[in-house]
Design an enzyme around this catalytic site. Sequence first.
Site, PDB file in Angstrom:
ATOM      1  N   LEU A 155     -26.205 -73.356 -25.069  1.00 54.39           N
ATOM      2  CA  LEU A 155     -25.959 -73.163 -23.489  1.00 54.39           C
ATOM      3  C   LEU A 155     -24.756 -72.399 -23.208  1.00 54.39           C
ATOM      4  O   LEU A 155     -24.295 -72.366 -22.256  1.00 54.39           O
ATOM      5  CB  LEU A 155     -26.082 -74.353 -22.603  1.00 54.39           C
ATOM      6  N   GLU A 178     -23.912 -69.192 -23.285  1.00 59.41           N
ATOM      7  CA  GLU A 178     -23.852 -67.936 -22.629  1.00 59.41           C
ATOM      8  C   GLU A 178     -24.698 -68.026 -21.051  1.00 59.41           C
ATOM      9  O   GLU A 178     -24.296 -67.487 -20.228  1.00 59.41           O
ATOM     10  CB  GLU A 178     -24.469 -66.863 -23.493  1.00 59.41           C
ATOM     11  N   CYS A 237       8.181 -68.246 -19.232  1.00 59.76           N
ATOM     12  CA  CYS A 237       8.272 -66.542 -19.627  1.00 59.76           C
ATOM     13  C   CYS A 237       9.128 -65.978 -19.011  1.00 59.76           C
ATOM     14  O   CYS A 237       9.762 -64.734 -19.234  1.00 59.76           O
ATOM     15  CB  CYS A 237       6.900 -66.254 -19.839  1.00 59.76           C
ATOM     16  N   SER A 264     -24.845 -67.880 -28.509  1.00 55.30           N
ATOM     17  CA  SER A 264     -25.308 -69.570 -28.196  1.00 55.30           C
ATOM     18  C   SER A 264     -26.042 -70.182 -29.153  1.00 55.30           C
ATOM     19  O   SER A 264     -26.616 -71.291 -29.009  1.00 55.30           O
ATOM     20  CB  SER A 264     -26.385 -69.540 -26.831  1.00 55.30           C
TER      21      SER A 264
HETATM   22  S1  FES Z   1       2.867 -66.742 -20.141  1.00 58.63           S
HETATM   23 FE1  FES Z   1       4.284 -67.497 -18.494  1.00 58.63          FE
HETATM   24  S2  FES Z   1       3.211 -67.387 -16.940  1.00 58.63           S
HETATM   25 FE2  FES Z   1       1.930 -66.490 -18.367  1.00 58.63          FE
END
Ligand code: FES
Length: 1253
Positions: free
Chosen positions: A1182, A1184, A77, A1004
């Site tokens: 289980l 929660e 990203c 749960s």
């Molecule tokens: S989507 Fe790239 S580090 Fe979080």
Amino acid sequence: MPSLPHSDELIFFVNGRKVIERNADPEVNLLFYVRKRLRLTGTKYSCGGGGCGACTVMVSRYNSMTKTIHHYPATACLVPICSLYGAAVTTVEGVGSIKTRIHPVQERLAKCHGTQCGFCSPGMVMSIYTLLRNHPEPTPEQITKALGGNLCRCTGYRPIVESGKTFCVESTVCELKGSGKCCMDQEDGSLVSRWGKMCTKLYDEDEFQPLDPSQEPIFPPELIRMAKDPNKRRLTFQGERTTWITPATLNDLLELKANFPKAPLVMGNTELGPSIKFKNESHPVFIFPLGLPELHFVNTTGDEGQRQIPLNGPFLERSPEADLKSEEIVSSVYIPYSTQWHFVFGLRMAQRQENAFAIVNAGMSVKFEDGTNTIKKLQMFYGSVGPTTVSASQTCKQLIGRQWDDQMLSDACRWVLDEIYIPPAAEGGMVEYRRTLIISLLFKFYLKVRRGLNQMDPQKFPDIPEKFMSALEDFPIETPQGIQMFQCVDPHQPPQDPVGHPVMHQSAIKHTTGEAVYIDDMPCIDQELFLAPITSTRAHAKIISFDISEALALPGVVDVITAEDVPGDNNYQREIFYAQNEVICVGQIVGTVAADTYAHAREAAKKVKIAYEDIEPRIITIEQALEHNSFLFDEKKIEQGNVEQAFKYVDQIIEGEVHVEGQEHFYMETSSILALPKEEDKEMVLHLGTQYPTRVQEYVAAALNVPRNRIACCMKRTGGAFGGKVAKPAVLGAVSAVAANKTGRPIRFILERGDDMLITAGRHPLLGKYKIGFMNNGVIKAADVKYYVNGGCTPDESEMVVEFIVLKSENAHYIPNFRCRGRACKTNLPSNTAFRGFGFPQGTVVVEAYITAVASQCNLPPEEVKEINMYKRISKTAFKQTFNPEPLRRCWKECLEKSSFYTRKLAAEEFNKKNYWKKRGLAIVPMKFCIGIPTAYYNQAAALVHIYLDGSVLVTHGGCELGQGLYTKMIQVASHELNIPQSYIHLSETSTVTVPNGVFTSGSMGTDINGKAVQNACQTLMARLHPIIRKNPKGKWEDWIAKAFEESISLSATGYFKGYQTNMDWEKGEGNAYPYYVYGAACSEVEVDCLTGAHKLLRTDIFMDAAFSINPTLDIGQVEGAFIQGMGFYTIEELKYSPEGVLYSRSPDDYKIPTVTEIPEEFYVTLVRSQNPIAIYSSKGLGEAGMFLGSSVLFAIYDAVAAARRERGLTKTFVLSSPATPETIRMTCVDQFTDMIPRDDPSTFTPWSIRVS
Ligand code: FES
Ligand SMILES: Cc1cc2nc3c(=O)[nH]c(=O)nc-3n(C[C@H](O)[C@H](O)[C@H](O)COP(=O)(O)OP(=O)(O)OC[C@H]3O[C@@H](n4cnc5c(N)ncnc54)[C@H](O)[C@@H]3O)c2cc1C
Ligand code: FES
């Protein structure tokens, strides 16, 4: 600006295939490119800012100078595609796939049960894979380090680390487990005979394919040729709005810098990228000098560059004369070695040990006159105390010539506090804490230097006191280890029957190969539009005007949708889809923009101009709500005995308050919806991640004013939910559906992380007020407790949360005279919602807090007071439901014993005597948790099971797969009931079309109720097949099915479970509110750094009553994952709000969930066997329960802090609210440094952030 030439071709490789991009846009990042252009959707979006690791890929480059190939992990990203010229990118698809061959990393992550929702799994795979490409036989430390930047919200990391550790030469978790002969597995071992028939093997290492590094794809030879090309030329990529230039030489770079003085140099893009994305920074030109060898080597001389800027105060404080000129670049950084009698240290404190910005950091250096402790030169720089790095130059100057002694330290602390002033309303808050850190870090430096001097000349310079020694070091990062114990399967059980076995998650392999499809992985649909929300910036205001003209004029924008476009009910069940006339919180959706791309929709949303006029009152906190009498519902109350009377006869009474702040779900897949309008009959299909498709259907139908039979909601899986996808998807679904209805086009609504955190809110902050009457021996006779939660601006699930808090508020303790009241406050915050544990983790912490306070008053250990007041025999709860606490007593006893609680407590006391600045603490918490809902009809479920003529079986039910493994367990149930292998059974998705009116998957209860429904359907089918099987008992399943068809026997059946017959009469305060109870106990030990407030979780032991676990690995996964989520909630997860109600915490940068380094160094989990005939196969839900057990860490911190306070003469009971952040811990460990800092009169300023509980 000089004119630029046309664009060059961008050439790089992805998974061995050459990519030639002729129109490379510098604003496009690799994540978008691989997902949307190359349709490689295995790499996930979760935060978009480099903070979560979900988008990790491997980038490989050839270095022509060293003639080596360098592989490194990168968060896609933040990687601009233009930076990839000449690089080879490997995504999870390039590592392995089901279609070709899965890679050992993928196989082991899946088989070690390191996936739950699977959304983080491709990123985990890529981090481990990249490490293995560089180090085929890594050390456990390298594994832990490699995973440090990858967040997982489900698993609690332990199985992920364990899968990585299988590649280490020296395995593994249990010293013997790696050899395949774990001490716990020995047939006749003493442990086995003591612990009954218990297993520890959750997977079989013998099944693993070996790692063969020679099988990895080769680096593309063409890229080697390109890297070696001596005639490299400048490259230019021209985008829609920006230009990217890669210079060919250093001179070229300098020329570019002269021509484009304002153009930033992109290196890692980890600072620049987030600034552009989240702070609206824009640049017409980028320069990318990555390939230049002059900027990429390390040598030992310090004479590079035409001009040298000393790395000193003026430079760090960014004074203009010491800054770079716009045409300059940094060509090298010279770091001199320290000399004799010269000490240099870096110190820092952050909310989380790894992957977090510093709260305060410091770089300090002192040079002494040779052979003396007389200061010759001193430098102290602090970060995060002002807009730039700050030098304490005056203080340093004043100290020249002074001896390095206590008097010097004392003066230095006073002077530095005078010199570095953090104003009370400073951005970032934590003002008093940061002031304290300034001198606490100085003190650490002082000690480190004193120790250094002693090592230089022990005769002349005495060492620091032994008790101070542990203050010198930060906590080391250890690779976690532990053991998981569970019941062995009955040896007489048929081998084909999977019930009780640790069966791998049905989608685990698909998770790790990236082939599991989530909403935004679904291919684009013809004509689809992207939606971006327009949200309110005011907490309570009238909308004066709403101007969309500029937004509509932007390219690609199709429409702006508002309340006026809602054909049906815009205010359904007091939930508002689009704000109209008035806004009631920051983050409320006022409109949405539909455009051809998300980027266009987002840009346009920013251009919508809204004028507001504030309305009074603006209520943000619980305190303000109480002042204004602002509530969402009536009070809920239960009472037993005679509280007032009892208070008259007790030895002591204490009163107090406990604040518990909220929590963000931080599911890795943000809220995602695909709404597809149909051509006919006003039908619409919504694909989305939800825990409650029926509610989405209901809200969408209401918004569109159509019958529910026109709306189909489909849900295959979601990347984590934790309660956050019970109610909110209905509102967001309605918002999307209105847009789809208006535009007549498919709508893709994928919330950005920041929007998701802002709009969907989270766990209710809580204020608990208690009055407790008790005897001097610790027996509690009376309790009067009031709970207030901050519900936010609309009802959502707040009423149910309050009911749960009240009903569960006694936890494991019997208090004969008990009154508990709860109320949800209406405030101008986004509406808080369901979250794992549903109020229990907040409410019960108040219970444990007052019991700890009672213990303190009685001078008794908390565990003794807990035990004295614990339910001991078959009893009635305060709301008069009968239950048997035997498993509770067993969990408690075993936890005390097996964790060697008392021995370790003594050891901790010894440690504390020897260490002044570090303290250890231990705590054990008991738990009585109720599953389900006190309303019978919410416990019903239905299923639909088809048998096809080839014998394959398709199971559908009303439950949602959230990562908890519900589908896997349902396959186990169907396999058991139909007596066929699991491979015959398929579970595709949950849909309102196949199973109508399903209830929410939460509380749960998923396996409990859907399991019974599936069982019922299967039993119906088996009853129909019975005559055929009886006639041909040796026949095969396929034969029986064929015969049944010939005999016209229906091979499809619905199954139904009426539900547990629970009820609660709030008038009387009585009922059979819950079907059964889950018991448990957890013991944690921590070490606290009293100077910084950091803590380290040394060990946790959990004993959880699982009755008979249908799938121990999934159940252990739930227990561990919930525990770590709880631990985060009680310690480092902190939501910050402005006094105006603006949520600051909107990304992993400013909201810290636990990473792999926070989990216990030693982690032992045992599933305790008990009976629960009411539930399917005598199991227990289980999902929660483990959350609350995370509070053992909070109380262990309390214990450690109490030890520090006692040593400093503070014996009075104190309250440690939740979360016990580093700030809270540090400021509660009162000492000479906290006494020294300036304090401000709260009435004289408005703080940057406020507590909302
Ligand atoms: S989507 Fe790239 S580090 Fe979080
Ligand atoms: C998830 C995450 C966690 C982080 N954690 C921390 C942290 O804990 N502590 C911390 O300090 N930072 C942290 N950061 C911020 C960031 O990683 C660091 O500041 C990092 O050093 C930036 O390096 P970069 O190469 O990515 O810089 P880039 O973003 O590529 O560039 C940053 C700036 O430096 C300039 N620049 C680059 N090279 C030169 C040069 N040769 N001459 C002149 N100017 C130049 C550029 O013009 C640009 O303005 C974090 C970032 C992320 C995304
Ligand atoms: S499995 Fe890691 S986030 Fe869900």
